[in-house]
Design a protein around this motif. Structure first.
Motif, mmCIF file in Angstrom:
data_model
loop_
_atom_site.group_PDB
_atom_site.id
_atom_site.type_symbol
_atom_site.label_atom_id
_atom_site.label_comp_id
_atom_site.label_asym_id
_atom_site.label_seq_id
_atom_site.Cartn_x
_atom_site.Cartn_y
_atom_site.Cartn_z
ATOM 1 N N VAL A 169 -9.404 -5.379 18.573
ATOM 2 C CA VAL A 169 -8.638 -5.346 19.815
ATOM 3 C C VAL A 169 -9.532 -5.802 20.959
ATOM 4 C CG1 VAL A 169 -7.462 -3.868 21.487
ATOM 5 C CG2 VAL A 169 -7.074 -3.539 19.038
ATOM 6 N N VAL A 170 -9.117 -6.846 21.643
ATOM 7 C CA VAL A 170 -9.872 -7.378 22.772
ATOM 8 C C VAL A 170 -9.622 -6.544 24.024
ATOM 9 C CG1 VAL A 170 -10.209 -9.392 24.262
ATOM 10 C CG2 VAL A 170 -9.754 -9.699 21.813
ATOM 11 N N ARG A 171 -8.359 -6.191 24.228
ATOM 12 C CA ARG A 171 -7.977 -5.472 25.444
ATOM 13 C C ARG A 171 -6.609 -4.830 25.217
ATOM 14 N NH1 ARG A 171 -8.751 -9.754 28.803
ATOM 15 N NH2 ARG A 171 -11.013 -9.532 28.608
ATOM 16 N N SER A 172 -6.354 -3.741 25.896
ATOM 17 C CA SER A 172 -5.036 -3.110 25.809
ATOM 18 C C SER A 172 -4.682 -2.490 27.154
ATOM 19 C CB SER A 172 -5.000 -2.048 24.705
ATOM 20 O OG SER A 172 -5.891 -0.991 24.999
ATOM 21 N N HIS A 173 -3.390 -2.292 27.352
ATOM 22 C CA HIS A 173 -2.927 -1.700 28.609
ATOM 23 C C HIS A 173 -1.588 -1.015 28.346
ATOM 24 C CE1 HIS A 173 -2.510 -1.302 33.000
ATOM 25 N NE2 HIS A 173 -1.217 -1.448 32.760
ATOM 26 N N THR A 174 -1.415 0.162 28.945
ATOM 27 C CA THR A 174 -0.150 0.878 28.825
ATOM 28 C C THR A 174 0.601 0.813 30.147
ATOM 29 O OG1 THR A 174 -1.060 2.409 27.185
ATOM 30 C CG2 THR A 174 0.974 3.068 28.288
ATOM 31 N N ILE A 175 1.786 0.225 30.124
ATOM 32 C CA ILE A 175 2.676 0.241 31.279
ATOM 33 C C ILE A 175 3.439 1.561 31.260
ATOM 34 C CG2 ILE A 175 4.744 -0.795 32.305
ATOM 35 C CD1 ILE A 175 3.833 -3.474 31.111
ATOM 36 N N ASP A 176 3.359 2.293 32.348
ATOM 37 C CA ASP A 176 4.098 3.559 32.470
ATOM 38 C C ASP A 176 4.671 3.608 33.881
ATOM 39 O OD1 ASP A 176 5.106 6.100 32.621
ATOM 40 O OD2 ASP A 176 3.320 7.120 31.879
ATOM 41 N N GLU A 177 5.873 3.082 34.017
ATOM 42 C CA GLU A 177 6.512 3.024 35.322
ATOM 43 C C GLU A 177 7.838 3.783 35.275
ATOM 44 O OE1 GLU A 177 6.590 -0.726 37.173
ATOM 45 O OE2 GLU A 177 4.445 -1.074 36.872
ATOM 46 N N GLN A 178 7.964 4.756 36.174
ATOM 47 C CA GLN A 178 9.147 5.596 36.225
ATOM 48 C C GLN A 178 9.624 5.700 37.667
ATOM 49 O OE1 GLN A 178 8.738 9.259 33.862
ATOM 50 N NE2 GLN A 178 6.816 8.456 33.040
ATOM 51 N N PHE A 179 10.939 5.622 37.843
ATOM 52 C CA PHE A 179 11.495 5.618 39.192
ATOM 53 C C PHE A 179 12.691 6.557 39.274
ATOM 54 C CE2 PHE A 179 9.560 1.464 38.515
ATOM 55 C CZ PHE A 179 8.726 1.370 39.623
ATOM 56 N N LEU A 180 12.699 7.374 40.329
ATOM 57 C CA LEU A 180 13.847 8.224 40.624
ATOM 58 C C LEU A 180 14.899 7.370 41.308
ATOM 59 C CD1 LEU A 180 14.893 11.169 40.585
ATOM 60 C CD2 LEU A 180 13.935 11.409 42.877
ATOM 61 N N ILE A 181 16.131 7.437 40.818
ATOM 62 C CA ILE A 181 17.201 6.571 41.306
ATOM 63 C C ILE A 181 18.151 7.368 42.197
ATOM 64 C CG2 ILE A 181 19.147 5.111 40.634
ATOM 65 C CD1 ILE A 181 17.642 4.714 37.943
ATOM 66 N N GLY A 182 18.436 6.825 43.372
ATOM 67 C CA GLY A 182 19.377 7.459 44.289
ATOM 68 C C GLY A 182 20.757 6.840 44.177
ATOM 69 N N GLN A 183 21.715 7.469 44.838
ATOM 70 C CA GLN A 183 23.081 6.963 44.813
ATOM 71 C C GLN A 183 23.237 5.771 45.737
ATOM 72 O OE1 GLN A 183 24.814 11.365 45.058
ATOM 73 N NE2 GLN A 183 26.390 9.823 44.909
ATOM 74 N N LEU A 184 24.091 4.859 45.330
ATOM 75 C CA LEU A 184 24.425 3.738 46.206
ATOM 76 C C LEU A 184 25.582 4.096 47.136
ATOM 77 C CD1 LEU A 184 24.155 0.747 43.701
ATOM 78 C CD2 LEU A 184 22.421 1.660 45.240
ATOM 79 N N GLU A 185 26.383 5.061 46.727
ATOM 80 C CA GLU A 185 27.526 5.477 47.541
ATOM 81 C C GLU A 185 27.126 6.612 48.483
ATOM 82 O OE1 GLU A 185 30.326 3.894 47.448
ATOM 83 O OE2 GLU A 185 29.808 2.599 45.773
ATOM 84 N N SER A 186 27.901 6.801 49.542
ATOM 85 C CA SER A 186 27.592 7.834 50.525
ATOM 86 C C SER A 186 28.243 9.174 50.194
ATOM 87 C CB SER A 186 28.045 7.386 51.913
ATOM 88 O OG SER A 186 29.437 7.126 51.906
#
Length: 224
Positions: A169-186
């Protein structure tokens, strides 16, 4: 490039707060025809390699179905020990590949951060998908609406770059992206899952994967 991401989306529903057993979340997997995670991966890798080493060929291999996340983690672990599945080794020999880049789904703790920098979420999630939790009351800073539960998206992907001559293995990387989603409606939704349409959910995950790869690939492939 071997992308094992497939076309699946995992939806994890957290257990009731009173359930103290270890990782009792309910998980459901949905296969979407031509969702394009492997296509996105191939596009981003070719673009990154083209900028770093013009003229180098990138051959993309995808999957017909989404391999179980546990199997993908097993393949990534084997790569770190210099071992690859026979079908990948056959492609390496047939195409005389100098390097192998694996993209596999990984598992991680739920980490959703609110506007007040508070981390919410319980349990663990796999790969690419959504997390739902009815425990929380979340106020959207834009609309002021208080939601009955939390909805979050996640992209957890391991990138493993191997040199085929040395099987290292030359190189490795772990993507760990998490996002809290809000409402589009009011107005308050009945449940967090209805915050987005099916099309919006797919588009959000596709864009999340693409943007994450754009950020990490230049460093991962540097010096190739």
């Amino acid at each position: 490039m071997f992308s094992l991401l497939g076309d699946g989306i995992e939806v994890t529903v957290a257990p009731a707060p009173t359930d103290t057993r270890t990782d009792t979340a309910r998980r459901e997997n949905f296969e979407y025809r031509n969702i394009g995670f492997d296509v996105i991966a191939g596009r981003e890798v070719r673009e990154a390699v083209g900028k770093l080493r013009p003229g180098v060929s990138v051959i993309s291999f995808g999957t017909n179905t989404t391999l179980p996340a546990a199997e993908q983690r097993h393949i990534a672990t084997g790569a770190r020990d210099g071992a690859l599945p026979p079908w990948i080794l056959q492609a390496v020999r047939d195409r005389r590949l100098s390097h192998v880049l694996l993209l596999t789904r990984q598992r991680g703790d739920v980490k959703l951060v609110t506007a007040t920098n508070t981390s919410i979420g319980r349990g663990r999630v796999d790969g690419i998908g959504f997390y739902l939790d009815a425990e929380y009351k979340v106020r959207d800073v834009n609309t002021g609406v208080v939601a009955n539960g939390a909805l979050g998206s996640h992209v957890l992907v391991e990138l493993t770059l191997m040199d085929t001559d040395s099987a290292q293995v030359v190189r490795s990387h772990t993507i760990d992206e998490q996002f809290l989603i809000g409402q589009l409606e009011s107005k308050a939704a009945v449940d967090p899952w209805s915050y987005l349409t099916a099309e919006q959910k797919v588009a959000l995950l596709r864009e999340g994967l693409a943007q994450a790869l754009k950020r990490v690939l230049p460093e991962l492939l540097k010096g190739l």
